[in-house]
Write a protein that holds these residues in place. Structure first.
Motif, PDB file in Angstrom:
ATOM      1  N   LEU A  82      -9.424 137.488  38.106  1.00 56.00           N
ATOM      2  CA  LEU A  82     -10.503 137.457  39.080  1.00 56.00           C
ATOM      3  C   LEU A  82     -10.582 136.132  39.840  1.00 56.00           C
ATOM      4  N   GLN A  83     -10.215 135.042  39.194  1.00 58.35           N
ATOM      5  CA  GLN A  83     -10.219 133.750  39.889  1.00 58.35           C
ATOM      6  C   GLN A  83      -9.172 133.731  40.995  1.00 58.35           C
ATOM      7  N   TYR A  85      -7.938 136.437  42.446  1.00 60.14           N
ATOM      8  CA  TYR A  85      -8.416 137.418  43.413  1.00 60.14           C
ATOM      9  C   TYR A  85      -9.392 136.747  44.384  1.00 60.14           C
ATOM     10  N   TYR A  86     -10.353 135.988  43.849  1.00 66.65           N
ATOM     11  CA  TYR A  86     -11.349 135.314  44.666  1.00 66.65           C
ATOM     12  C   TYR A  86     -10.694 134.264  45.565  1.00 66.65           C
ATOM     13  N   ARG A  87      -9.718 133.596  45.035  1.00 67.36           N
ATOM     14  CA  ARG A  87      -9.027 132.567  45.813  1.00 67.36           C
ATOM     15  C   ARG A  87      -8.344 133.167  47.044  1.00 67.36           C
ATOM     16  N   ASP A  89      -8.994 136.248  48.510  1.00 62.80           N
ATOM     17  CA  ASP A  89      -9.878 136.988  49.415  1.00 62.80           C
ATOM     18  C   ASP A  89     -11.071 136.176  49.914  1.00 62.80           C
ATOM     19  N   HIS A  90     -11.373 135.058  49.273  1.00 58.71           N
ATOM     20  CA  HIS A  90     -12.468 134.219  49.732  1.00 58.71           C
ATOM     21  C   HIS A  90     -11.994 132.824  50.163  1.00 58.71           C
ATOM     22  N   ASP A  91     -11.412 132.097  49.227  1.00 55.27           N
ATOM     23  CA  ASP A  91     -11.079 130.689  49.504  1.00 55.27           C
ATOM     24  C   ASP A  91     -10.092 130.529  50.657  1.00 55.27           C
ATOM     25  N   PHE A 123     -18.462 142.759  41.927  1.00 55.70           N
ATOM     26  CA  PHE A 123     -17.614 141.587  42.183  1.00 55.70           C
ATOM     27  C   PHE A 123     -16.961 141.647  43.560  1.00 55.70           C
ATOM     28  N   TYR A 124     -16.351 142.776  43.891  1.00 59.63           N
ATOM     29  CA  TYR A 124     -15.621 142.899  45.147  1.00 59.63           C
ATOM     30  C   TYR A 124     -16.548 142.709  46.347  1.00 59.63           C
ATOM     31  N   MET A 127     -17.763 139.110  46.575  1.00 59.17           N
ATOM     32  CA  MET A 127     -16.706 138.242  47.070  1.00 59.17           C
ATOM     33  C   MET A 127     -16.568 138.354  48.586  1.00 59.17           C
ATOM     34  N   GLN A 130     -19.629 136.775  50.287  1.00 62.44           N
ATOM     35  CA  GLN A 130     -19.576 135.320  50.262  1.00 62.44           C
ATOM     36  C   GLN A 130     -18.512 134.790  51.213  1.00 62.44           C
TER      37      GLN A 130
END
Length: 218
Positions: A82-83, A85-87, A89-91, A123-124, A127, A130
């Protein structure tokens, strides 16, 4: 005077269609793609850069364009961490917004998801919400956020769950009317055409596009 554009995620389903749209659009004289591998495409307008999240700073001075198209995204199956994934799609999208704005970009067009909500328990959707929130905070002159539901089209890899979902949406799409229309499936080519059209707009601020807005851009 012709404009310039950058596409992040040009090897993906929507990104490939965006690339085709921009190469065929006489308003653009230069189209830069940023991908992890050579796309093996020859065209007078195209400028291919090879980079990923770890190496993007090395080419930041080359990320110069009027309009920025962000079509990045992975899946839970491909990225179970998940980290990570977030990186992705978000970061990454937020960092690209900052880098390109610093280089003079005026407009950013990004693919998000229907239901995106920075405070969602999912979560999705949290994300994506955000990501939208933080991109808007970057403060480009124009930010266009596209919130499709299931995106359909021919992918390079097979996705069984997506094939099943496509079959389901074929049945239920006609019943999704009024306020529910935003949950209709949408072809990737439609999303790309809508992004291309939206980039022509000169008004400032933030705009959000759902199924009906995407369809109206065709």
């Amino acid at each position: 005077m012709q404009k310039s554009a950058i596409i992040f995620g040009a090897t993906g389903l929507v990104g490939r269609h965006v690339l085709r749209e921009l190469l065929n659009n006489p308003r653009y004289g230069k189209v830069t793609t940023v991908a992890r591998r050579d796309m093996n495409i020859k065209h007078a307008k195209i400028n291919q850069l090879i980079a990923d999240f770890q190496t993007i700073e090395e080419i930041k001075d080359q990320l110069v364009a009027d309009d920025v198209f962000c079509c990045l995204g992975t899946t839970r199956k491909k990225t179970p961490d998940l980290q990570e994934y977030y990186r992705i799609d978000h970061d990454y999208p937020v960092a690209l917004a900052r880098l390109t704005k610093a280089n003079g970009a005026k407009a950013l067009l990004v693919v998000s998801a229907v239901g995106a909500d920075a405070d969602s328990a999912n979560f999705y959707l949290r994300m994506k919400g955000q990501m939208e929130r933080d991109i808007v905070a970057v403060g480009l002159d124009r930010t266009h956020i596209f919130r499709p539901s299931l995106i359909t089209g021919k992918r390079s890899e097979k996705r069984r769950s997506e094939s099943l979902a496509k079959g389901l949406f074929t049945v239920i799409d006609p019943f999704l009317i009024g306020g529910l229309s935003k949950y209709r499936s949408v072809p990737a080519a439609w999303v790309a055409k809508a992004m291309n059209r939206a980039a022509e707009q000169e008004h400032g601020g933030v705009r959000v596009y759902y199924w009906k807005h995407i369809k109206n851009q065709l």
